[in-house]
Scaffold this active site. Sequence first.
Site, mmCIF file in Angstrom:
data_model
loop_
_atom_site.group_PDB
_atom_site.id
_atom_site.type_symbol
_atom_site.label_atom_id
_atom_site.label_comp_id
_atom_site.label_asym_id
_atom_site.label_seq_id
_atom_site.Cartn_x
_atom_site.Cartn_y
_atom_site.Cartn_z
ATOM 1 N N ASN A 74 0.874 -1.180 0.000
ATOM 2 C CA ASN A 74 0.000 0.000 0.000
ATOM 3 C C ASN A 74 0.908 1.225 0.000
ATOM 4 O OD1 ASN A 74 -1.810 2.038 0.505
ATOM 5 N ND2 ASN A 74 -2.253 1.402 2.623
ATOM 6 N N TRP A 75 1.005 1.865 -1.166
ATOM 7 C CA TRP A 75 1.928 3.006 -1.284
ATOM 8 C C TRP A 75 1.365 4.271 -0.649
ATOM 9 C CZ3 TRP A 75 3.962 2.750 -7.082
ATOM 10 C CH2 TRP A 75 4.632 1.531 -7.265
ATOM 11 N N HIS A 92 -9.473 0.892 4.621
ATOM 12 C CA HIS A 92 -8.220 1.063 5.371
ATOM 13 C C HIS A 92 -8.483 1.961 6.585
ATOM 14 C CE1 HIS A 92 -4.140 2.299 6.368
ATOM 15 N NE2 HIS A 92 -3.747 1.207 5.753
ATOM 16 N N GLU A 100 -6.914 4.346 7.785
ATOM 17 C CA GLU A 100 -6.726 5.788 7.552
ATOM 18 C C GLU A 100 -7.961 6.392 6.905
ATOM 19 O OE1 GLU A 100 -2.971 5.441 5.518
ATOM 20 O OE2 GLU A 100 -2.049 4.806 7.402
ATOM 21 N N GLY A 141 2.272 1.925 10.813
ATOM 22 C CA GLY A 141 3.196 3.047 10.695
ATOM 23 C C GLY A 141 3.852 3.443 12.009
ATOM 24 N N GLY A 164 2.858 -1.225 4.300
ATOM 25 C CA GLY A 164 2.977 0.203 4.012
ATOM 26 C C GLY A 164 4.425 0.578 3.759
ATOM 27 N N GLY A 165 5.093 1.064 4.794
ATOM 28 C CA GLY A 165 6.449 1.608 4.667
ATOM 29 C C GLY A 165 7.439 0.708 3.938
#
Length: 254
Positions: free
Chosen positions: A10-11, A96, A98, A174, A235-236
């Site tokens: 997931n960019w 998600h 977020e 994150g 993610g990261g």
Amino acid sequence: MERKVVIAGNWKMNKDAAAGRELVESLKPLVAGFTDADVVVCPPFTTLSAVVAAAAGSNIKVGAQNVHWAESGAFTGEISAEMLVSSGVEYVIIGHSERRQYFGETDATVNSRLKAALKAGLKPIVCVGETLAEREGNKTNEVIGRQLRDGLAGLTAADMANVIIAYEPVWAIGTGKTATPAIAEETHKFIRETVGALFGAATASALRIQYGGSMKPENARELVAQADIDGGLIGGAALKADSFAKLISEALGR
Ligand code: PEP
């Protein structure tokens, strides 16, 4: 039941078209041998076309990070499932944390997006997960049970064959705080049991459940070795070709 490992990057709101193309070009040779996994990258909408073109002919699949529930119409700023399909997109992340936290996503909107995605032939990755306060208040199963019941409402067992669930404890996203393999496995098992109660044992046993939340090359092996963890939503560590490829290799136990 043998379930194929699925690792999705997931960019988020990172990488324009040129940077996305560059990342995929670097990734292609590194993941070419991982035919025993589904490898997915999920760039921002404006980077999708460049990444679809760069990934063509490789084993890298492309996903979007959101989808609207209507086919078309007066929904300024939104993107439909048909638009994604016609751009060469195969997967889509839905719900998600977020989006739930910053953009008013609810279990009801997750459900609407999910139905639209399935109707268009996309493979949805539906995110569920509890906050730190919910975990500390012993509400994890209650929250995730509700997210599954309401988010998956109205789906059939046949629909569920195309759905992936991502368990992402909000407190681990994150933050560098990964759920221990045992904690993650406990919730993955609960997710599989809940899906079993909703759709039957065969659907539950075939369901792929990803873990997400600070997964990296150093912890991927042990997490994916758990009985009910079938991959990761990353993610990261997905933003650099070498760390993403290494993570997949670890997840596959190489
Ligand atoms: C995510 O946002 O889906 C995620 C898991 O992020 P990170 O790997 O950076 O924790």
